[in-house]
Design an enzyme around this catalytic site. Structure first.
Site, short mmCIF file in Angstrom:
data_model
loop_
_atom_site.label_atom_id
_atom_site.label_comp_id
_atom_site.label_asym_id
_atom_site.label_seq_id
_atom_site.Cartn_x
_atom_site.Cartn_y
_atom_site.Cartn_z
N HIS A 72 -20.27 -17.86 20.55
CA HIS A 72 -20.61 -19.27 20.38
C HIS A 72 -20.26 -19.71 18.96
CE1 HIS A 72 -23.70 -19.84 23.88
NE2 HIS A 72 -22.56 -19.28 24.27
N TYR A 195 -31.58 -26.34 20.78
CA TYR A 195 -32.91 -26.28 20.16
C TYR A 195 -33.43 -27.72 20.13
CZ TYR A 195 -32.11 -21.48 18.51
OH TYR A 195 -31.89 -20.13 18.43
N PRO A 288 -39.68 -16.05 16.97
CA PRO A 288 -38.33 -15.92 17.53
C PRO A 288 -37.37 -17.09 17.27
CG PRO A 288 -39.92 -16.38 19.26
CD PRO A 288 -40.72 -16.18 18.02
N LYS A 292 -33.88 -13.80 14.90
CA LYS A 292 -33.62 -12.80 13.87
C LYS A 292 -34.17 -11.40 14.15
CE LYS A 292 -31.17 -15.05 11.10
NZ LYS A 292 -29.80 -14.89 11.50
N TYR A 378 -28.37 -18.74 10.11
CA TYR A 378 -28.40 -18.44 11.55
C TYR A 378 -27.29 -17.45 11.90
CZ TYR A 378 -29.22 -19.27 16.54
OH TYR A 378 -29.54 -19.12 17.87
P1 FAD Z 1 -38.96 -2.23 19.61
O1 FAD Z 1 -37.87 -2.82 20.39
O2 FAD Z 1 -40.34 -2.75 19.80
O3 FAD Z 1 -38.94 -0.67 19.87
C1 FAD Z 1 -40.00 0.17 19.45
C2 FAD Z 1 -40.11 1.34 20.41
O4 FAD Z 1 -41.11 2.24 19.95
C3 FAD Z 1 -40.52 0.91 21.81
O5 FAD Z 1 -39.60 1.40 22.75
C4 FAD Z 1 -41.91 1.50 21.98
O6 FAD Z 1 -42.18 1.86 23.31
C5 FAD Z 1 -41.83 2.72 21.07
N1 FAD Z 1 -43.13 3.22 20.63
C6 FAD Z 1 -44.25 2.51 20.34
N2 FAD Z 1 -45.25 3.34 20.01
C7 FAD Z 1 -44.76 4.59 20.08
C8 FAD Z 1 -45.33 5.88 19.86
N3 FAD Z 1 -46.62 6.01 19.53
N4 FAD Z 1 -44.55 6.97 20.01
C9 FAD Z 1 -43.24 6.83 20.38
N5 FAD Z 1 -42.66 5.63 20.61
C10 FAD Z 1 -43.41 4.53 20.47
N6 FAD Z 1 -36.30 -11.33 19.06
C11 FAD Z 1 -35.40 -12.30 19.06
O7 FAD Z 1 -34.59 -12.36 18.12
N7 FAD Z 1 -35.35 -13.19 20.13
C12 FAD Z 1 -36.20 -13.10 21.20
O8 FAD Z 1 -36.13 -13.87 22.13
C13 FAD Z 1 -37.16 -12.09 21.20
N8 FAD Z 1 -38.04 -11.96 22.23
C14 FAD Z 1 -38.98 -10.98 22.16
C15 FAD Z 1 -39.91 -10.83 23.20
C16 FAD Z 1 -40.91 -9.86 23.13
C17 FAD Z 1 -41.91 -9.74 24.25
C18 FAD Z 1 -40.97 -8.99 22.00
C19 FAD Z 1 -42.04 -7.93 21.88
C20 FAD Z 1 -40.02 -9.12 21.00
C21 FAD Z 1 -39.04 -10.11 21.06
N9 FAD Z 1 -38.08 -10.25 20.05
C22 FAD Z 1 -37.17 -11.21 20.09
C23 FAD Z 1 -38.02 -9.37 18.91
C24 FAD Z 1 -37.00 -8.26 19.14
O9 FAD Z 1 -36.97 -7.91 20.49
C25 FAD Z 1 -37.43 -7.12 18.25
O10 FAD Z 1 -37.33 -7.58 16.91
C26 FAD Z 1 -36.63 -5.84 18.45
O11 FAD Z 1 -36.91 -5.29 19.70
C27 FAD Z 1 -36.96 -4.85 17.35
O12 FAD Z 1 -36.47 -3.60 17.68
P2 FAD Z 1 -37.26 -2.29 17.27
O13 FAD Z 1 -36.42 -1.17 17.77
O14 FAD Z 1 -37.63 -2.37 15.84
O15 FAD Z 1 -38.65 -2.35 18.05
C1 DHB Z 2 -32.99 -16.45 22.46
C2 DHB Z 2 -34.18 -16.26 21.84
C3 DHB Z 2 -34.41 -16.86 20.63
O1 DHB Z 2 -35.58 -16.68 20.00
C4 DHB Z 2 -33.47 -17.67 20.04
O2 DHB Z 2 -33.74 -18.27 18.85
C5 DHB Z 2 -32.27 -17.84 20.65
C6 DHB Z 2 -32.03 -17.22 21.88
C7 DHB Z 2 -32.73 -15.81 23.76
O3 DHB Z 2 -33.62 -15.08 24.24
O4 DHB Z 2 -31.67 -16.02 24.34
#
Ligand code: FAD
Ligand code: DHB
Length: 385
Positions: A72, A195, A288, A292, A378
């Site tokens: 995009h 947005y 969100p 980021k 962004y």
């Molecule tokens: P995570 O993806 O949370 O991975 C952490 C892992 O550690 C998980 O698999 C968990 O099961 C594991 N874990 C936890 N505890 C333990 C333990 N005790 N022992 C072993 N493993 C463990 N970001 C956006 O930019 N846009 C979005 O739309 C968006 N939507 C989101 C929706 C939800 C419901 C959530 C929770 C987050 C969202 N985010 C979004 C944020 C984004 O998904 C996260 O920033 C990203 O997943 C970060 O990655 P991570 O690997 O740091 O953490």
């Molecule tokens: C999506 C989520 C976001 O928080 C955003 O700013 C843009 C896109 C998505 O899930 O596609």
């Protein structure tokens, strides 16, 4: 068991770190509480910024992203009666890609570079401030395990044990609203993300593919998705996104997933204690709105893998020593941007706020300086920022 880097958590931060370390010849083992299928099917982020795409491509994880993802040029910003396109490519020379976190996760699993033990419980970190840290856990058959390592990487998200093992201070901001997110089997009604600021609340039209749309509505904290039957969701999205405005139409379709996401800004500092390093959501959470969360996790592990490879392969600890400061510089930039986008676009119920928001929206859509600031943040800073 013994390895060089013990990684807690097989989300994008943990699996990508394992992949990058393997490329540098550093061994690692990942411990994950959930099953592989559960981790791979969680619906989360959808946007990859420029430097995330560059990094994934550079390290051999870009084939499907380039074949199936969608580049995009920018986004639309709108409020009642007006819609403006910000073209990030014109403004900064950088684009963003629509490619779901679930797909990034699948690509990481398919690469097969990470040795992961899934479905562990009772993960406890020990002696992280010494030269001999280790983790104890119970595997899925109920056997106790112990993993010794030179370094532990806490990539276990906001609910894992790693952040509690760092004696740190944290900064936190809560928001008086949440998002109701839906996934729908319908072609997106827009070519790029919209947005939308509206007196009823914020709305976002995103997408996953040419046949799957992802949309969000601002809702009060504590909202039960049951309060939002499908017709109510589509009616409210139509109102906030401006169905009928200048002939634009929102096409509804079957909703396949509906959930409520609370919002928080959280930064833990420092991101290191002894031989424990935090990365991704384990160290910081952003609301969100700026897309980021996933990109920050990718940027953290890009820095961390370089730092740990230099330390463990060349005995050079300079980057490991500066990791927390280096990572936090970008974390705070993204924390500010996510807070700024959130407060610019969500209805707070306050008339003064509403006027400031409108003024800010007019500025970022009419001034090249304003638009470039938004675009630069962004589409993303260099990984090393
Ligand atoms: P995570 O993806 O949370 O991975 C952490 C892992 O550690 C998980 O698999 C968990 O099961 C594991 N874990 C936890 N505890 C333990 C333990 N005790 N022992 C072993 N493993 C463990 N970001 C956006 O930019 N846009 C979005 O739309 C968006 N939507 C989101 C929706 C939800 C419901 C959530 C929770 C987050 C969202 N985010 C979004 C944020 C984004 O998904 C996260 O920033 C990203 O997943 C970060 O990655 P991570 O690997 O740091 O953490
Ligand atoms: C999506 C989520 C976001 O928080 C955003 O700013 C843009 C896109 C998505 O899930 O596609």
């Amino acid at each position: 068991m013994k390895t060089e880097v013990a990684i807690v958590g097989a989300g994008p931060a943990g699996l990508l770190l394992a992949h990058l370390l393997a490329r540098g010849g550093v061994s690692s083992v990942v411990l994950e509480t959930r099953s592989q299928d559960y981790v791979a099917s969680r619906i989360r982020a959808g946007i990859l910024e420029h430097s995330s795409v560059e990094l994934l491509t550079e390290v051999g994880l870009g084939d499907r992203l380039h074949a199936e993802g969608h580049e995009h040029r920018g986004v639309y910003l709108q409020w009642p009666g007006e819609r403006h396109h910000l073209d990030f490519v014109d403004l900064t020379g950088r684009s963003v890609w629509v490619y779901g976190q679930t797909e990034v996760q699948k690509d990481l699993v398919a690469a097969g570079t990470a040795e992961v033990i899934y479905e562990v419980t009772d993960t406890v970190l020990h002696d992280v401030a010494t030269d001999a840290p280790y983790i104890t856990y119970t595997d899925k058959s109920g056997e106790s395990g112990r993993l010794d390592a030179a370094v532990i990487a806490g990539c276990d998200g906001s609910f894992g044990p790693s952040r509690h093992a760092v004696p740190a201070r944290h900064y936190e901001r809560t928001y008086p609203y949440s998002w109701l997110g839906i996934l729908a089997d319908v072609a997106p009604s827009t070519d790029e993300l919209i947005y939308a600021s509206h007196p009823n609340g914020f709305a976002l039209h995103s997408m996953r593919s040419p046949t799957v749309s992802r949309l969000y509505l601002q809702v009060p904290n504590g909202t039960d998705p049951g309060e939002w039957p499908d017709q109510r969701v589509w009616d409210e999205l139509a109102t906030r996104l401006g169905h009928g405005q200048d002939g634009w139409k929102l096409t509804p379709g079957p909703i396949t997933d509906k959930s409520v996401l609370p919002m928080r800004s959280y930064v833990q500092t420092p991101m290191r204690h002894g031989r424990l390093f935090l990365a991704g959501d384990a160290a910081h959470i952003v609301p969100p709105t700026g897309a980021k969360g996933l990109n920050l996790a990718i940027a953290d592990v890009a820095l961390l893998s370089r730092a740990l490879t230099a330390w463990l392969r060349e005995n050079n600890s300079r980057l490991a020593d500066s990791y927390s400061d280096d990572a936090l510089r970008r974390v705070w930039r993204c924390t500010h941007f996510s807070w700024w986008m959130t407060t610019m676009l969500h209805a707070s119920g306050d008339e003064f706020d509403a006027q400031l928001q409108l003024s800010q929206l007019r500025w970022v859509t009419s001034s090249e300086a304003g638009a470039t600031g938004l675009a630069e943040n962004y589409a993303g800073l260099d990984i090393g920022f």
